[in-house]
Write a protein that holds these residues in place. Structure first.
Motif, PDB file in Angstrom:
ATOM      1  N   ILE A 185     -21.214 -34.305 -58.697  1.00 15.73           N
ATOM      2  CA  ILE A 185     -20.189 -33.433 -59.514  1.00 15.73           C
ATOM      3  C   ILE A 185     -20.538 -31.926 -58.749  1.00 15.73           C
ATOM      4  CG2 ILE A 185     -19.803 -32.195 -61.968  1.00 15.73           C
ATOM      5  CD1 ILE A 185     -18.971 -35.197 -61.540  1.00 15.73           C
ATOM      6  N   ASP A 186     -19.363 -31.331 -58.620  1.00 14.87           N
ATOM      7  CA  ASP A 186     -19.589 -30.002 -57.929  1.00 14.87           C
ATOM      8  C   ASP A 186     -20.009 -29.114 -59.052  1.00 14.87           C
ATOM      9  OD1 ASP A 186     -19.111 -27.492 -57.063  1.00 14.87           O
ATOM     10  OD2 ASP A 186     -17.305 -27.854 -56.170  1.00 14.87           O
ATOM     11  N   GLY A 187     -21.130 -28.914 -59.020  1.00 16.51           N
ATOM     12  CA  GLY A 187     -21.973 -27.735 -60.137  1.00 16.51           C
ATOM     13  C   GLY A 187     -21.795 -26.362 -59.635  1.00 16.51           C
ATOM     14  N   ASN A 192     -26.661 -22.349 -61.700  1.00 19.00           N
ATOM     15  CA  ASN A 192     -26.281 -23.266 -62.637  1.00 19.00           C
ATOM     16  C   ASN A 192     -27.335 -24.291 -62.726  1.00 19.00           C
ATOM     17  OD1 ASN A 192     -23.906 -22.333 -63.445  1.00 19.00           O
ATOM     18  ND2 ASN A 192     -22.634 -23.404 -62.291  1.00 19.00           N
ATOM     19  N   ILE A 195     -29.099 -24.497 -66.364  1.00 17.77           N
ATOM     20  CA  ILE A 195     -28.580 -25.265 -67.452  1.00 17.77           C
ATOM     21  C   ILE A 195     -28.827 -26.889 -66.921  1.00 17.77           C
ATOM     22  CG2 ILE A 195     -26.475 -25.957 -68.586  1.00 17.77           C
ATOM     23  CD1 ILE A 195     -25.108 -23.204 -67.676  1.00 17.77           C
ATOM     24  N   MET A 199     -31.181 -29.759 -69.020  1.00 18.93           N
ATOM     25  CA  MET A 199     -30.758 -31.055 -69.727  1.00 18.93           C
ATOM     26  C   MET A 199     -31.616 -32.305 -69.663  1.00 18.93           C
ATOM     27  SD  MET A 199     -26.726 -30.497 -68.248  1.00 18.93           S
ATOM     28  CE  MET A 199     -26.245 -32.063 -68.472  1.00 18.93           C
ATOM     29  N   PHE A 220     -19.282 -36.946 -67.067  1.00 20.39           N
ATOM     30  CA  PHE A 220     -18.324 -36.100 -67.633  1.00 20.39           C
ATOM     31  C   PHE A 220     -17.069 -36.768 -67.783  1.00 20.39           C
ATOM     32  CE2 PHE A 220     -21.588 -33.466 -65.499  1.00 20.39           C
ATOM     33  CZ  PHE A 220     -21.634 -32.509 -66.420  1.00 20.39           C
ATOM     34  N   LEU A 223     -12.385 -35.881 -65.953  1.00 19.94           N
ATOM     35  CA  LEU A 223     -12.072 -35.565 -64.686  1.00 19.94           C
ATOM     36  C   LEU A 223     -11.215 -35.823 -63.772  1.00 19.94           C
ATOM     37  CD1 LEU A 223     -15.929 -35.658 -63.157  1.00 19.94           C
ATOM     38  CD2 LEU A 223     -14.454 -33.509 -63.072  1.00 19.94           C
TER      39      LEU A 223
ATOM     40  N   MET B 199     -24.885 -25.849 -72.126  1.00 19.84           N
ATOM     41  CA  MET B 199     -23.968 -26.864 -71.439  1.00 19.84           C
ATOM     42  C   MET B 199     -22.505 -26.322 -71.551  1.00 19.84           C
ATOM     43  SD  MET B 199     -25.958 -30.149 -72.652  1.00 19.84           S
ATOM     44  CE  MET B 199     -24.774 -31.416 -72.057  1.00 19.84           C
ATOM     45  N   ALA B 201     -21.053 -23.534 -71.121  1.00 18.11           N
ATOM     46  CA  ALA B 201     -21.096 -22.618 -69.944  1.00 18.11           C
ATOM     47  C   ALA B 201     -20.761 -23.397 -68.613  1.00 18.11           C
ATOM     48  CB  ALA B 201     -22.153 -21.582 -69.805  1.00 18.11           C
ATOM     49  N   LEU B 202     -21.624 -24.292 -68.610  1.00 21.97           N
ATOM     50  CA  LEU B 202     -21.408 -25.333 -67.368  1.00 21.97           C
ATOM     51  C   LEU B 202     -20.123 -25.984 -67.564  1.00 21.97           C
ATOM     52  CD1 LEU B 202     -22.934 -26.538 -64.786  1.00 21.97           C
ATOM     53  CD2 LEU B 202     -23.540 -28.577 -66.623  1.00 21.97           C
ATOM     54  N   LEU B 206     -16.970 -26.141 -64.683  1.00 25.40           N
ATOM     55  CA  LEU B 206     -16.535 -27.379 -64.152  1.00 25.40           C
ATOM     56  C   LEU B 206     -15.028 -27.365 -64.532  1.00 25.40           C
ATOM     57  CD1 LEU B 206     -19.271 -29.974 -65.276  1.00 25.40           C
ATOM     58  CD2 LEU B 206     -18.606 -29.123 -62.861  1.00 25.40           C
TER      59      LEU B 206
END
Lengths: 226, 226
Positions: A185-187, A192, A195, A199, A220, A223, B199, B201-202, B206
């Motif tokens: 996933i393009d973080g 970042n 964060i 997790m 996620f 998408l 999360m 903000a993440l 995305l």
């Protein structure tokens, strides 16, 4: 240096070993690094046992770091800075260092469901502050269960948030595709990682509360199809 | 006070309105609170328009807070402490306050993909420091897309990490079941809000990178069947 190879420093630990198994299974040459050569060689033997076709070698961290264009740092957080300082003279521009570190509070004798603060903002940014110019740092793979990585018969149902400068980030996102079930996933920017690293502590707590020693993953939703 | 009712302070905002729609649709009485009575009444009208059977009322925050055993705080972070101070005299032991707050850096004129630090550790813990004794604070719903909440035809494919003291936490986890697609996840102690709030903000980053204005959600994988 082999552009196709992947070095995994701390590849003797559960998560590093799991990645070594998966990457060799996918046909990529892997170099396992450890502080002690014998332990690295032993881990390489384990990989060969599970993946007979594996192209794998065990070396001391300093040597392992010179062998691959992509170098994973998979050591406990309390050894992160020291490991990096021991190899940074060997790193050259163009290499990508992948930070898998999570600042779990176990580093100071507290519990793995909590974290400690890092002056630079995250483990990945600590790494970025220590590498030579031209070496890119990418944050990834923190939330992938070691147990599920090692279970070669199963898929690892997890998204991997990959953060860092764009070309290096893309390269590491592609590595995710080598492991069945993982999705890169393009973080966005490296910061970042602040964060994403946290997790892991949340997931460790969830694993305990829900009684899932194999480890939960994250996905996620919503998408667009890639 | 109605034990079945849900008050949503800041229920005129996108996310609060979305919850009001979903909870009334599920048959729960909802009281929408706002700083201005007229805005609360207007939001209640909107809810009645979309959900004709809705049992919904618009009140000033101070009154709304006295009407329900569960009080959602759904105001922008920069108004959190002030809103809470304006209602805390009205709160009584046994009520549960649900903090949906996220310390987005928009509060100080920066971007929503970053956050600011909170002395108490998280928005939810700031709330906990301000409520009277006996009022429980629970952290939840930060990562649920407002857009998807408001689209009553669709499911909201998202897990909701619910943190706080156990009985109150359970109560809020059950509220998640009222919204098709949402799943309450036992997020442990309130301090875990430090992670969950970040999360958001993440996710905002995305949403932008992947071009999903409707908003992504999260799911945990590997949970035992409930």
């Amino acid at each position: 240096m082999d552009g196709n190879a992947i070095a995994i420093l701390g590849g003797t630990g559960d998560q590093g070993l799991g990645l070594a198994l998966r990457f060799t299974r996918a046909g990529r040459p892997v170099v396992i690094g450890s502080r002690k050569l014998e332990r690295a060689e032993e881990a390489a033997r384990k990989v060969r046992q599970a993946v007979p076709e594996a192209e794998v070698e065990g070396l001391a961290n300093e040597q392992a770091a010179t062998r691959a264009s992509t170098v994973f740092l998979s050591v406990p957080f309390e050894h992160f800075a020291a490991t990096l300082k021991s190899i940074r003279e060997k790193l050259v521009a163009g290499q990508v260092v992948v930070s898998m570190g999570v600042p779990l509070a176990t580093a100071v004798g507290d519990a793995a469901v909590r974290t400690v603060g890092i002056w630079q903002g995250s483990c990945a940014e600590l790494v970025a502050a220590l590498v030579p110019p031209g070496v890119e740092v990418v944050s990834a793979f923190q939330n992938v269960s070691a147990h599920r990585l090692q279970d070669l018969a199963g898929e690892v149902e997890c998204d991997v948030v990959v953060s860092g400068a764009k070309p290096a980030r893309r390269r590491v996102m592609q590595l995710c595709d080598l492991v069945p079930g993982l999705r890169g996933i393009d973080g966005g920017p490296l910061a970042n990682a602040r964060i994403v690293e946290q997790m892991t502590a949340l997931l460790i707590g969830l694993n305990a509360r829900y009684g899932v020693p194999e480890g939960l993953g994250i996905r996620f939703t919503g998408l667009p199809p890639s």
